[in-house]
Design a protein around this motif. Structure first.
Motif, PDB file in Angstrom:
ATOM      1  N   MET A   1       0.827  -1.212   0.000  1.00 42.75           N
ATOM      2  CA  MET A   1       0.000   0.000   0.000  1.00 42.75           C
ATOM      3  C   MET A   1       0.861   1.261   0.000  1.00 42.75           C
ATOM      4  O   MET A   1       0.527   2.235  -0.681  1.00 42.75           O
ATOM      5  CB  MET A   1      -0.954  -0.007   1.209  1.00 42.75           C
ATOM      6  CG  MET A   1      -2.049  -1.051   1.112  1.00 42.75           C
ATOM      7  SD  MET A   1      -3.015  -0.965  -0.412  1.00 42.75           S
ATOM      8  CE  MET A   1      -3.827   0.605  -0.219  1.00 42.75           C
TER       9      MET A   1
ATOM     10  N   LYS B   1       2.157   1.621  -3.466  1.00 40.65           N
ATOM     11  CA  LYS B   1       1.067   2.060  -4.347  1.00 40.65           C
ATOM     12  C   LYS B   1       0.808   3.558  -4.179  1.00 40.65           C
ATOM     13  O   LYS B   1       0.669   4.280  -5.165  1.00 40.65           O
ATOM     14  CB  LYS B   1      -0.203   1.265  -4.040  1.00 40.65           C
ATOM     15  CG  LYS B   1      -1.353   1.585  -4.948  1.00 40.65           C
ATOM     16  CD  LYS B   1      -2.561   0.717  -4.631  1.00 40.65           C
ATOM     17  CE  LYS B   1      -3.709   1.049  -5.564  1.00 40.65           C
ATOM     18  NZ  LYS B   1      -4.882   0.235  -5.267  1.00 40.65           N
ATOM     19  N   ARG B   2       0.747   4.024  -2.943  1.00 45.79           N
ATOM     20  CA  ARG B   2       0.490   5.453  -2.680  1.00 45.79           C
ATOM     21  C   ARG B   2       1.582   6.356  -3.227  1.00 45.79           C
ATOM     22  O   ARG B   2       1.333   7.478  -3.627  1.00 45.79           O
ATOM     23  CB  ARG B   2       0.305   5.686  -1.192  1.00 45.79           C
ATOM     24  CG  ARG B   2      -1.044   5.210  -0.715  1.00 45.79           C
ATOM     25  CD  ARG B   2      -1.440   5.805   0.612  1.00 45.79           C
ATOM     26  NE  ARG B   2      -2.728   5.259   0.982  1.00 45.79           N
ATOM     27  CZ  ARG B   2      -2.960   4.566   2.085  1.00 45.79           C
ATOM     28  NH1 ARG B   2      -1.983   4.367   2.939  1.00 45.79           N
ATOM     29  NH2 ARG B   2      -4.154   4.092   2.334  1.00 45.79           N
ATOM     30  N   LYS B   3       2.811   5.849  -3.221  1.00 47.21           N
ATOM     31  CA  LYS B   3       3.938   6.638  -3.724  1.00 47.21           C
ATOM     32  C   LYS B   3       4.089   6.515  -5.235  1.00 47.21           C
ATOM     33  O   LYS B   3       4.969   7.123  -5.820  1.00 47.21           O
ATOM     34  CB  LYS B   3       5.218   6.219  -3.026  1.00 47.21           C
ATOM     35  CG  LYS B   3       5.201   6.551  -1.540  1.00 47.21           C
ATOM     36  CD  LYS B   3       6.572   6.489  -0.958  1.00 47.21           C
ATOM     37  CE  LYS B   3       6.521   6.856   0.493  1.00 47.21           C
ATOM     38  NZ  LYS B   3       6.897   8.205   0.772  1.00 47.21           N
TER      39      LYS B   3
END
Length: 162
Positions: free
Chosen positions: A150, A153-155
């Motif tokens: 996660m 994914k966020r980065k």
């Protein structure tokens, strides 16, 4: 593409073997390693079922050679990575890869260890403690890997690799 998957698989094997010597949940002849499950989920997402299966098999052999694993690593890790990959590719959701690892290793893999225990002459091995150790170990690894995925994914890092 194949070179990238081979390289990632080799890195995952190295991380697995080294880090599995640090965190181990011992239960008699079983040495459950949450790192194996963390790596399985990462393999499910990054390299898929076949490279993931190769990683689980080679890592299990190396862990046995170095004394940080046992024969029980084979069914758990290999079934876990296949189910994690299957769940991930079916739903394309990172959480499903973690769920597949817990079901594959924690439940199915631990049940598959019972006949292996009989073959190895460990007929008094109880399924409940075995399953508990596998479920706890796989949940710890799956949760940590899900958090890592996660964050990636966020980065925006994850989409470059999958």
């Amino acid at each position: 593409m194949k070179t990238k998957k081979l390289t990632l698989t080799a890195i995952f094997i190295a991380l697995n073997v080294v880090l599995s010597s640090i965190i181990v949940i011992p239960l008699g002849p079983i040495k459950a390693a949450p790192i194996q499950h963390l790596i399985n989920v990462l393999c499910a997402v990054f390299v898929g079922p076949w490279f993931g299966l190769a990683q689980a098999f080679i890592s299990s052999i190396l862990r046995m050679i170095f004394g940080t694993g046992s024969f029980f690593a084979f069914p758990g890790s290999m079934i876990g990575v296949l189910l994690a990959s299957g769940f991930y590719y079916y739903r394309k959701h990172l959480f499903m890869a973690a769920v597949g690892e817990v079901i594959g290793t924690g439940i199915i893999g631990s049940i598959m260890c019972v006949p292996l225990a009989w073959i190895l002459g460990l007929s008094d091995l109880a399924i409940k403690p075995l399953m508990t150790a596998f479920i706890v170990s796989s949940m710890i690894g799956a949760i940590i890997s899900y958090i890592i995925l996660m964050v990636l994914k966020r980065k925006g890092i994850l989409k470059r690799y999958i």
